[in-house]
Design a protein around this motif. Sequence first.
Motif, mmCIF file in Angstrom:
data_model
loop_
_atom_site.group_PDB
_atom_site.id
_atom_site.type_symbol
_atom_site.label_atom_id
_atom_site.label_comp_id
_atom_site.label_asym_id
_atom_site.label_seq_id
_atom_site.Cartn_x
_atom_site.Cartn_y
_atom_site.Cartn_z
ATOM 1 N N ASP A 1 0.834 -1.203 0.000
ATOM 2 C CA ASP A 1 0.000 0.000 0.000
ATOM 3 C C ASP A 1 0.875 1.262 0.000
ATOM 4 O O ASP A 1 0.680 2.194 0.780
ATOM 5 N N TYR B 1 -7.844 9.752 4.956
ATOM 6 C CA TYR B 1 -7.053 8.931 5.877
ATOM 7 C C TYR B 1 -5.663 9.533 5.970
ATOM 8 O O TYR B 1 -5.019 9.793 4.953
ATOM 9 N N GLY C 1 -3.475 8.220 8.570
ATOM 10 C CA GLY C 1 -2.946 7.410 9.652
ATOM 11 C C GLY C 1 -3.883 7.536 10.848
ATOM 12 O O GLY C 1 -4.935 8.169 10.775
ATOM 13 N N GLU D 1 -4.979 15.551 1.612
ATOM 14 C CA GLU D 1 -4.283 15.014 0.449
ATOM 15 C C GLU D 1 -4.717 15.851 -0.755
ATOM 16 O O GLU D 1 -5.916 16.149 -0.888
ATOM 17 N N ASN E 1 -7.677 7.351 -0.259
ATOM 18 C CA ASN E 1 -8.011 6.270 0.657
ATOM 19 C C ASN E 1 -9.494 5.940 0.675
ATOM 20 O O ASN E 1 -9.961 5.198 1.544
ATOM 21 N N ASP F 1 -0.573 16.257 2.704
ATOM 22 C CA ASP F 1 -0.090 14.923 3.033
ATOM 23 C C ASP F 1 0.143 14.187 1.712
ATOM 24 O O ASP F 1 -0.792 13.810 1.019
ATOM 25 N N LYS G 1 6.167 6.223 4.104
ATOM 26 C CA LYS G 1 6.068 5.034 3.268
ATOM 27 C C LYS G 1 7.167 4.963 2.199
ATOM 28 O O LYS G 1 8.289 4.614 2.502
HETATM 29 C C1 LIG Z 1 -2.375 9.834 3.085
HETATM 30 C C2 LIG Z 1 -1.827 9.019 4.201
HETATM 31 N N1 LIG Z 1 -1.188 9.628 5.207
HETATM 32 C C3 LIG Z 1 -0.666 8.942 6.233
HETATM 33 C C4 LIG Z 1 -0.778 7.578 6.292
HETATM 34 C C5 LIG Z 1 -0.193 6.838 7.437
HETATM 35 O O1 LIG Z 1 0.908 6.101 7.047
HETATM 36 P P1 LIG Z 1 1.606 5.143 8.100
HETATM 37 O O2 LIG Z 1 0.566 4.113 8.437
HETATM 38 O O3 LIG Z 1 2.749 4.557 7.356
HETATM 39 O O4 LIG Z 1 1.972 5.951 9.264
HETATM 40 C C6 LIG Z 1 -1.443 6.898 5.273
HETATM 41 C C7 LIG Z 1 -1.581 5.438 5.323
HETATM 42 O O5 LIG Z 1 -2.207 4.813 4.493
HETATM 43 C C8 LIG Z 1 -1.980 7.632 4.207
HETATM 44 O O6 LIG Z 1 -2.629 7.043 3.222
#
Ligand SMILES: Cc1ncc(COP(=O)(O)O)c(C=O)c1O
Length: 455
Positions: free
Chosen positions: A83, A167, A169, A227, A232, A260, A287
């Motif tokens: 992902d 989303y 996190g 975003e 998500n 983000d 990521k």
């Molecule tokens: C846009 C976004 N930000 C933050 C995160 C959080 O990432 P992590 O779980 O690696 O902290 C995610 C996880 O899918 C995400 O999609």
Amino acid sequence: MPTDSGVDRARLASLHDRERATYAQRHPRSADAYGKAGHLFGRVPMTWMNKTAGGFPVYVDRARGAWVTDIDGHEYVDFCLGDTGAMAGHSPAPVVEAVTRRLADLGGASTMLPTEDASVVGDELARRFGLPYWSFALTATDANRWAIRLLRAVSGRSKILVNSYCYHGSVDESLIVVGPSGAGVSREGNVGAPTDVTTTSRVAEFNDLAGLERELAHGDVAAVLMEPALTNIGIVLPTPGYLAGVRALTREYGTYLINDETHTFSAGPGGATAAWDLQPDVLTIGKAIGGGIPVGAYGLSAALADALLGRADLDLVDMGGVGGTLAGNPVSMAATRATLTEVLTDDAFAGMIATATAFADGVRKLIEGHGLPWSVSQLGARVEYRFANPAPLNGTESAASADGDLEDFLHLYLANRGILLTPFHNMALMSPATTVDDVDRHHEVFGAALSSLLG
Ligand SMILES: Cc1ncc(COP(=O)(O)O)c(C=O)c1O
């Protein structure tokens, strides 16, 4: 249960049963490993790994480039790529070399001292995303959490505004959606909320500037965390002028803007921020930039960095609430340097985006050819289809088009024939190692799945 995805429910249910049986029969060693994991909470390293259409997860034996081999010996083209955690491909050689050099040759995985790699990473992030000052975390979640704390501190405002069905996190402030009355309500799955989320957060629909302005007008929003395209809840792309409108409104109401880019990084070497010429005050990411090794990062504008460092009352060095012993560790920094300078390069993105375009075109053709009312959205190297056409314009519309049974069936059908998609999405991501042959292989199986669904 939604019934407007264009498929017959009884047929779907019977095909789904058949695929579940095939999955169980094909994966005896994974089933056994799952059965033996009795001391793991939920039998898995993290409970979300139980989000699997087959009833238990595929256990990984090996992974290289765009391919994964499970412990039952099956090979998969991996369009999930962790992902996005493995958007650079699994174990790319430059990252393996850099991490091995750091761990085996030089030594020092956790030192609480800087390495020279970190400043090279800072330079490269600044070049790509246009924000001059960078700091590190181990996850994108923490990058978001720390950015929020800094912006609350510097603005003196208490609330964070997010888009409905975003989303970011497990960030407490982000677990809010627009409810049926139009007011913000706690999102389903907001487990153990520390406080009523409406006291910490505001929410607006993506692509809705009037709704955003209504919320910002309260004058209590420290930052909009968003975003540039939702990724998500399917991929929801911005309508023309929306992101410029967000920037203008946040400036007008004295609110900071955080982009983000954790997933929207797929848009290009500098994410959507560079691709679409955006000007956030803060950019968070995680990521993919570590090539599979944990890392998160946040970039600050010059004005914001000056404002923060100029505040003698903020403890940013000792007990500041922003910290992590392992953040910025030598291994993460070595991996991120190698990923950015040798793997997810500008050239690599051009190839990944071309492969993703082949993926999107082919899926679109198959969906249209089968007369299904679905849509396909592409964000650079990332493609996702949704059971609605036209493509939804905001998170609430996109959430309404979800069809869990259909999604599970497709995921299982593909997994049983050597193709992995992301368990939480109908998302396919291209790494530099993903080829058009891999895409063709997907299309062959996906086309067969649609034909079997429609009889
Ligand atoms: C846009 C976004 N930000 C933050 C995160 C959080 O990432 P992590 O779980 O690696 O902290 C995610 C996880 O899918 C995400 O999609």
